[in-house]
Design a protein around this motif. Structure first.
Motif, PDB file in Angstrom:
ATOM      1  N   ASP A  51       0.814  -1.222   0.000  1.00 32.38           N
ATOM      2  CA  ASP A  51       0.000   0.000   0.000  1.00 32.38           C
ATOM      3  C   ASP A  51       0.844   1.268   0.000  1.00 32.38           C
ATOM      4  O   ASP A  51       0.482   2.258  -0.636  1.00 32.38           O
ATOM      5  CB  ASP A  51      -0.946   0.013   1.206  1.00 32.38           C
ATOM      6  CG  ASP A  51      -2.051  -1.021   1.083  1.00 32.38           C
ATOM      7  OD1 ASP A  51      -2.344  -1.461  -0.053  1.00 32.38           O
ATOM      8  OD2 ASP A  51      -2.617  -1.402   2.128  1.00 32.38           O
ATOM      9  N   ARG A  84       2.046   1.879  -3.505  1.00 34.92           N
ATOM     10  CA  ARG A  84       0.896   2.290  -4.328  1.00 34.92           C
ATOM     11  C   ARG A  84       0.563   3.765  -4.088  1.00 34.92           C
ATOM     12  O   ARG A  84       0.269   4.502  -5.020  1.00 34.92           O
ATOM     13  CB  ARG A  84      -0.323   1.414  -4.032  1.00 34.92           C
ATOM     14  CG  ARG A  84      -0.181   0.005  -4.512  1.00 34.92           C
ATOM     15  CD  ARG A  84      -1.434  -0.826  -4.201  1.00 34.92           C
ATOM     16  NE  ARG A  84      -1.171  -2.220  -4.397  1.00 34.92           N
ATOM     17  CZ  ARG A  84      -0.977  -2.794  -5.577  1.00 34.92           C
ATOM     18  NH1 ARG A  84      -1.037  -2.084  -6.669  1.00 34.92           N
ATOM     19  NH2 ARG A  84      -0.723  -4.083  -5.661  1.00 34.92           N
ATOM     20  N   ARG A  97       0.728   6.724  -6.822  1.00 37.79           N
ATOM     21  CA  ARG A  97      -0.504   7.468  -7.103  1.00 37.79           C
ATOM     22  C   ARG A  97      -0.359   8.965  -6.824  1.00 37.79           C
ATOM     23  O   ARG A  97      -0.797   9.797  -7.615  1.00 37.79           O
ATOM     24  CB  ARG A  97      -1.649   6.870  -6.284  1.00 37.79           C
ATOM     25  CG  ARG A  97      -2.994   7.540  -6.477  1.00 37.79           C
ATOM     26  CD  ARG A  97      -4.105   6.889  -5.644  1.00 37.79           C
ATOM     27  NE  ARG A  97      -3.825   6.932  -4.222  1.00 37.79           N
ATOM     28  CZ  ARG A  97      -3.510   5.877  -3.469  1.00 37.79           C
ATOM     29  NH1 ARG A  97      -3.427   4.675  -3.990  1.00 37.79           N
ATOM     30  NH2 ARG A  97      -3.267   6.011  -2.181  1.00 37.79           N
ATOM     31  N   ALA A 102       0.809  -1.190  -9.439  1.00 40.53           N
ATOM     32  CA  ALA A 102       0.572   0.088  -8.756  1.00 40.53           C
ATOM     33  C   ALA A 102       0.175   1.185  -9.730  1.00 40.53           C
ATOM     34  O   ALA A 102      -0.759   1.952  -9.476  1.00 40.53           O
ATOM     35  CB  ALA A 102       1.802   0.509  -7.952  1.00 40.53           C
ATOM     36  N   ASP A 155      -3.348   0.526 -11.322  1.00 38.99           N
ATOM     37  CA  ASP A 155      -4.471   0.987 -10.501  1.00 38.99           C
ATOM     38  C   ASP A 155      -4.906   2.389 -10.913  1.00 38.99           C
ATOM     39  O   ASP A 155      -6.088   2.663 -11.072  1.00 38.99           O
ATOM     40  CB  ASP A 155      -4.082   1.017  -9.014  1.00 38.99           C
ATOM     41  CG  ASP A 155      -3.932  -0.351  -8.399  1.00 38.99           C
ATOM     42  OD1 ASP A 155      -4.573  -1.307  -8.882  1.00 38.99           O
ATOM     43  OD2 ASP A 155      -3.163  -0.466  -7.421  1.00 38.99           O
TER      44      ASP A 155
END
Length: 186
Positions: free
Chosen positions: A11, A14, A18, A44, A47
């Motif tokens: 996470d 990611r 992002r 990643a 997404d």
């Protein structure tokens, strides 16, 4: 990839992709509606791309990662996972409206294969389409994190020439604390 790359599926990575890396690399570049992502790894960047463009086709060479991505994105109609080698893409000339590759080019074993990958991406892009790419700048810490794995970093100082030789124009290469980013047009 070695076990040190498991962090790329977490996470925290990611969120960094992002919120920090992708906005910097993309720099408001329009990739169109049918985007090729080369070497998605743990997904990643996929997404983010899957929520911002209508269609993303991801080409992943690693069997285990391709299987994981296929399962993970099975219910996402905008994402198609293809197990394949980006140095020999199985797509027609001029197929995609944009292309992206993030933090994966250092896994391509030789400069010659990296150049072949660039040429293949240029071939499958429509005229005027953008390639956005990024990776880290080679250093001892990154080399240590790749023990037992392929580590062939790209020197950003020569990247514009390499992309131009592969068929791109309007090449913009930038660096910051994350590494380098490039935007080039077919």
């Amino acid at each position: 990839m070695n076990e040190a790359h498991e962090v790329c599926g977490g996470d925290e990575w990611r969120q960094i992709m992002r919120e920090q890396i992708l906005p910097w690399v993309l720099n408001n570049t329009d990739l169109g509606d049918d985007v090729l992502e080369v070497g998605p790894g743990f997904g990643a960047a996929t997404d983010v791309l899957s929520t911002s463009v209508p269609q993303v086709t991801c080409v992943e060479i690693d069997d285990r990662l391709a299987a994981m991505l296929t399962e993970r994105f099975a219910d996402v109609p905008s994402v198609r996972i293809v197990r394949g080698d980006a140095t020999a893409l199985n797509f027609p000339d001029g197929h995609f409206t944009g292309a992206a590759c993030f933090t994966m080019l250092h896994h391509v074993p030789t400069a010659e294969l990296q150049n072949t990958l660039f040429g293949e991406v240029a071939r499958v892009l429509r005229p005027g389409a953008a390639l956005v790419a990024s990776d880290g700048i080679g250093d001892d810490d990154m080399a240590a994190a790749h023990v037992g794995d392929i580590y062939n970093p790209i020197d950003p100082a020569g990247l514009a020439e390499r992309l131009t030789a592969a068929g791109f124009s309007d090449v913009d290469v930038r660096t910051n604390d994350f590494g380098w980013a490039a935007i080039a047009r077919r």
